[in-house]
Write a protein that holds these residues in place. Structure first.
Motif, PDB file in Angstrom:
ATOM      1  N   UNK A  12       1.489  15.704   1.014  1.00 34.18           N
ATOM      2  CA  UNK A  12       0.181  15.540   1.626  1.00 34.18           C
ATOM      3  C   UNK A  12       0.367  14.679   2.861  1.00 34.18           C
ATOM      4  N   UNK A  13      -0.217  15.120   3.951  1.00 33.78           N
ATOM      5  CA  UNK A  13      -0.116  14.357   5.193  1.00 33.78           C
ATOM      6  C   UNK A  13      -1.272  13.367   5.245  1.00 33.78           C
ATOM      7  N   UNK A  14      -0.956  12.117   5.435  1.00 34.54           N
ATOM      8  CA  UNK A  14      -1.959  11.063   5.506  1.00 34.54           C
ATOM      9  C   UNK A  14      -1.932  10.477   6.909  1.00 34.54           C
ATOM     10  N   UNK A  15      -3.075  10.467   7.550  1.00 34.02           N
ATOM     11  CA  UNK A  15      -3.214   9.815   8.854  1.00 34.02           C
ATOM     12  C   UNK A  15      -4.149   8.645   8.643  1.00 34.02           C
ATOM     13  N   UNK A  16      -3.682   7.452   8.951  1.00 37.68           N
ATOM     14  CA  UNK A  16      -4.478   6.257   8.707  1.00 37.68           C
ATOM     15  C   UNK A  16      -4.557   5.420   9.974  1.00 37.68           C
ATOM     16  N   UNK A  24       3.047  -3.503   7.607  1.00 32.23           N
ATOM     17  CA  UNK A  24       2.918  -2.055   7.789  1.00 32.23           C
ATOM     18  C   UNK A  24       4.073  -1.301   7.138  1.00 32.23           C
ATOM     19  N   UNK A  25       5.258  -1.861   7.173  1.00 37.49           N
ATOM     20  CA  UNK A  25       6.405  -1.195   6.552  1.00 37.49           C
ATOM     21  C   UNK A  25       6.191  -1.051   5.049  1.00 37.49           C
ATOM     22  N   UNK A  26       5.673  -2.097   4.408  1.00 33.62           N
ATOM     23  CA  UNK A  26       5.390  -2.032   2.968  1.00 33.62           C
ATOM     24  C   UNK A  26       4.331  -0.981   2.666  1.00 33.62           C
ATOM     25  N   UNK A  27       3.299  -0.927   3.490  1.00 35.80           N
ATOM     26  CA  UNK A  27       2.231   0.052   3.277  1.00 35.80           C
ATOM     27  C   UNK A  27       2.769   1.468   3.445  1.00 35.80           C
ATOM     28  N   UNK A  28       3.585   1.697   4.476  1.00 37.99           N
ATOM     29  CA  UNK A  28       4.124   3.040   4.686  1.00 37.99           C
ATOM     30  C   UNK A  28       5.070   3.441   3.548  1.00 37.99           C
ATOM     31  N   UNK A  29       5.846   2.491   3.021  1.00 36.57           N
ATOM     32  CA  UNK A  29       6.698   2.796   1.877  1.00 36.57           C
ATOM     33  C   UNK A  29       5.853   3.130   0.649  1.00 36.57           C
ATOM     34  N   UNK A  30       4.760   2.389   0.449  1.00 33.33           N
ATOM     35  CA  UNK A  30       3.879   2.644  -0.681  1.00 33.33           C
ATOM     36  C   UNK A  30       3.243   4.028  -0.561  1.00 33.33           C
ATOM     37  N   UNK A  31       2.941   4.451   0.678  1.00 34.70           N
ATOM     38  CA  UNK A  31       2.386   5.776   0.901  1.00 34.70           C
ATOM     39  C   UNK A  31       3.444   6.878   0.779  1.00 34.70           C
ATOM     40  N   UNK A  32       4.714   6.476   0.711  1.00 35.32           N
ATOM     41  CA  UNK A  32       5.787   7.456   0.572  1.00 35.32           C
ATOM     42  C   UNK A  32       6.292   7.984   1.902  1.00 35.32           C
ATOM     43  N   UNK A  33       6.039   7.284   2.989  1.00 37.53           N
ATOM     44  CA  UNK A  33       6.485   7.721   4.321  1.00 37.53           C
ATOM     45  C   UNK A  33       7.867   7.151   4.611  1.00 37.53           C
ATOM     46  N   UNK A  34       8.666   7.908   5.354  1.00 39.66           N
ATOM     47  CA  UNK A  34       9.931   7.337   5.788  1.00 39.66           C
ATOM     48  C   UNK A  34       9.689   6.550   7.077  1.00 39.66           C
ATOM     49  N   UNK A  35      10.688   5.822   7.528  1.00 37.75           N
ATOM     50  CA  UNK A  35      10.529   4.934   8.683  1.00 37.75           C
ATOM     51  C   UNK A  35      10.183   5.707   9.956  1.00 37.75           C
ATOM     52  N   UNK A  36      10.625   6.965  10.072  1.00 34.10           N
ATOM     53  CA  UNK A  36      10.342   7.752  11.273  1.00 34.10           C
ATOM     54  C   UNK A  36       8.932   8.328  11.297  1.00 34.10           C
ATOM     55  N   UNK A  37       8.243   8.289  10.168  1.00 33.02           N
ATOM     56  CA  UNK A  37       6.936   8.923  10.079  1.00 33.02           C
ATOM     57  C   UNK A  37       5.775   7.935  10.172  1.00 33.02           C
ATOM     58  N   UNK A  38       6.077   6.663  10.412  1.00 33.71           N
ATOM     59  CA  UNK A  38       4.993   5.690  10.510  1.00 33.71           C
ATOM     60  C   UNK A  38       5.173   4.841  11.763  1.00 33.71           C
ATOM     61  N   UNK A  39       4.043   4.383  12.278  1.00 25.16           N
ATOM     62  CA  UNK A  39       4.070   3.561  13.482  1.00 25.16           C
ATOM     63  C   UNK A  39       2.953   2.537  13.384  1.00 25.16           C
ATOM     64  N   UNK A  40       3.241   1.342  13.807  1.00 19.66           N
ATOM     65  CA  UNK A  40       2.257   0.268  13.792  1.00 19.66           C
ATOM     66  C   UNK A  40       2.301  -0.441  15.141  1.00 19.66           C
TER      67      UNK A  40
END
Length: 149
Positions: A12-16, A24-40
């Motif tokens: 599931x793609x989540x846009x937040x 933000x890194x902890x939140x993205x890991x909790x959402x199951x995103x890898x480091x390349x798929x999240x930006x803060x």
């Protein structure tokens, strides 16, 4: 959302969008995103500077903790924010409403009922119908209230 993804067997793609996060890194890991798929965005690129103040309470009973936090929250908002915008995070809409009423009551107790009102009373008047009488009396002091017909 993660549970649903595991049940249907698809990602599931989540846009937040949110305020800049310190973790933000902890939140993205909790959402199951890898480091390349999240930006803060870093807080320094905001048009208004962001300062973060955290105060913890070691009380396990939720209602007691909430009661113990109200006055320190009021003091922190007055001390750190002044007339600038601030955000106070609480666990639910119900707690947000209770805290708002308590903050207005504390301001009224200090003979500053309009402390958090940064708009002319006539601009606020149309929205007062949605407020309970308890909150309405704190938002607009009686001497500034515009009669409603």
């Amino acid at each position: 959302m993660r549970y649903i993804a595991s049940q249907i067997g698809r990602s599931i793609r989540i846009v937040a969008l949110s305020l800049p996060l310190a973790d933000a890194r902890d939140v993205s890991q909790w959402l199951g995103c890898n480091a390349n798929a999240s930006f803060n965005f870093h807080p320094s690129v905001r048009p208004l500077p962001l300062s973060l103040h955290i105060q913890g309470f070691n009380i396990s009973h939720a209602a007691s903790r909430f009661a113990a936090m109200t006055k320190p929250i009021y003091n922190a908002v007055v001390r750190h924010a002044g007339s600038k915008p601030c955000a106070v995070f609480v666990p639910s809409r119900r707690w947000a409403r209770l805290l708002a009423a308590d903050l207005l009551a504390l301001a009224a107790a200090q003979k500053r009922p309009g402390r958090f009102l940064h708009a002319r009373p006539d601009l606020v008047q149309p929205f007062l119908k949605r407020l309970s009488d308890k909150v309405r009396n704190y938002v607009i002091p009686a001497q500034n209230r515009v009669p409603s017909y």
